[in-house]
Design an enzyme around this catalytic site. Structure first.
Site, short mmCIF file in Angstrom:
data_model
loop_
_atom_site.label_atom_id
_atom_site.label_comp_id
_atom_site.label_asym_id
_atom_site.label_seq_id
_atom_site.Cartn_x
_atom_site.Cartn_y
_atom_site.Cartn_z
CB SER A 252 5.25 8.20 4.98
OG SER A 252 5.72 9.54 4.61
CE LYS A 253 -2.04 12.00 4.56
NZ LYS A 253 -2.17 11.48 3.60
#
Ligand code: GLU
Length: 473
Positions: A252-253
């Site tokens: 994810s980010k």
């Protein structure tokens, strides 16, 4: 002939997972001399944006994943944008209704939500049945819908039975009876739901293989049921494992850059990104790591898609980028580095002095990981650094001599420069290490960098002398 597709929803940037899916489908299509199709799944009207579609298209092109059919190039089975195919979906939804396999639902969203809550409160799975949903179909409700100009949603009557999928990657996957309940295929606004549109399109576009992330497995059972209900052959499915971050959690980010766009901006080469993505869940038969697209195409096979989750290691990507950068020829290196050189000089200057710039890049290329490193690595050639060093009298003496020797050089080359170093040091107590390190710092302001000989050669006589003289007073 095999036909594969990449079917992104234009609701965001092309991220690593999507790009990998596109790549696997592309590689197999090319390997089998089949077709690769781009289909835009823009039925989520609220979240889909034209800008994202353009972004996806640009990112895919940048990666070199060109398609044979798609919204921009057309093709026999178009249109390739789902929002332009609404009539087609309605035709098949109506057919299912006629055959008793789907039905209209006159319920408001809050009623469906309430139904769901009631089921959950009774500790039951929130699976709807035709009986539950058709209760809302009263003559009054129909009239109300008509007056308000509303249309009923259409739900698929999910057969309550076990489904078995023979997955290319996962092997046999069994979906037990009752895994899913009835589900909407067309919303009351007339727009189809992904699972329905996807099946209709994959069938009509004659897709033979669907390679995608295993987060879609729960959709696949719905899709298989739809294929069966429509009497259509099921394509071959291959569900690849998710990509995890270095901490083994879903990528994810939090893990840093995850979109192709970001990698492009940081100065990753498309061939490096593609090479890296291919190895997230696939491997070369001989374990080769650095590969060109042609090589990957020539050996790609679905049986080498791994069952285990792939780990996204940003360090490996950096390493691969460095390798691909170094593997470019001089022209190639100059071409991809130009935007970074232009922080200091104009394009005309680069073209005019091409040899010097090629030489410059040659001197630093082994230190480049991300291309955005380049400006820092070459800055001191263009901007004189502020340097604070105090040199001993002996060293100053040697450097004075060096300036004399340098001044004598007529033909500026490495050999002559070496000779000047030697002559300057001759008869002095100053050690080689002291001589070289202080010279490096005096000229560049840094203790590290390219080979000293390259620095001196590239700076040239005048800059060398003027930078050095400042420390001799
Ligand atoms: N539009 C879907 C997505 O972006 C496509 C999934 C599929 O490949 O079927 O996740």
């Amino acid at each position: 002939m095999v036909r594969l597709r990449f079917a992104p929803s234009p609701t965001g940037y092309l991220h690593v997972g999507g790009a990998r899916t596109a790549l696997f489908n592309f590689l197999y299509a090319r390997r089998m001399k089949g077709k690769f199709i781009l289909r835009i799944e823009d039925t989520d009207i609220e979240r889909s944006e034209k800008e994202f579609e353009e972004g996806l298209i640009n990112a895919l092109k940048w990666l070199g994943l060109e398609w044979d059919e798609g919204p921009d190039v057309g093709g026999e089975y178009g249109p390739y944008r789902q929002s332009e195919r609404l009539e087609i979906y309605h035709k098949y939804a109506n057919r299912l209704i006629e055959e008793g396999k789907a039905y209209e639902v006159y319920a408001y969203p809050e009623e469906i939500e309430k139904l769901r809550e009631e089921l959950l409160a009774k500790r039951k799975a929130p699976h709807y049945t035709r009986e539950m949903l058709e209760k809302f179909t009263t003559p009054e409700r129909k009239k109300e819908y008509e007056e308000k100009g509303l249309k009923p949603a259409i739900y698929f009557s999910m057969p309550r039975k076990e489904y078995v999928l023979n997955d290319i990657v996962k092997g046999e996957v069994t979906f037990k009876e009752g895994t899913v309940g009835d589900f909407a295929i067309i919303r009351s606004n007339g727009v189809p739901i992904y699972n329905f549109a996807c099946v209709i399109d994959d069938y009509l576009m004659k897709i033979t293989h669907v390679i995608r992330g295993d987060d879609h497995l729960s959709n696949t059972v719905k899709q298989i049921a739809l294929y069966e209900a429509l009497g259509w052959e099921i394509p071959q499915f291959g569900h690849v494992s998710m990509i995890l971050g270095p901490d083994a959690k879903k990528l994810s980010k939090r893990h840093g850059a995850t979109s192709v766009e970001e990698f492009r901006e940081r100065g990753y080469l498309p061939q490096a990104v593609v090479n890296f993505l291919a190895l997230l869940g696939w491997s070369h038969p001989e374990g080769k790591e650095i590969m060109t697209m042609e090589e990957m195409i020539s050996v790609f096979s679905l049986d080498r898609l791994g069952k285990n989750p792939a780990i996204f290691d940003p360090k490996k990507l950096k390493w691969m980028n460095a390798e691909h950068f170094r593997n470019l020829d001089e022209e190639g290196i100059l071409k991809v580095s130009k935007p970074y050189l232009m922080k200091f000089v104009s394009e005309e200057e680069i073209d005019k002095d091409k040899k010097w710039f090629v030489r410059l890049l040659n001197a630093i290329k082994d230190r480049v990981e991300e291309l955005i490193d380049i400006p820092h690595l070459i800055e001191f050639f263009f901007i004189e650094p502020e340097v604070n060093i105090s040199l001993s009298e002996e060293v100053k003496e040697v450097y004075k001599k060096l300036i004399e020797e340098i001044n004598k050089i007529e033909e500026w080359n490495e050999q002559k420069i070496y000779q000047a170093f030697k002559n300057a040091m001759k008869g002095s107590k100053v050690k080689g290490k002291e001589f070289y390190m202080n010279l490096r710092i005096a000229l560049t302001g840094r203790e590290e960098g390219p080979e000293l000989i390259d620095i001196v050669y590239l700076l040239g006589k005048q800059k060398l002398i003027s930078r050095l003289q400042k420390h001799l007073r």
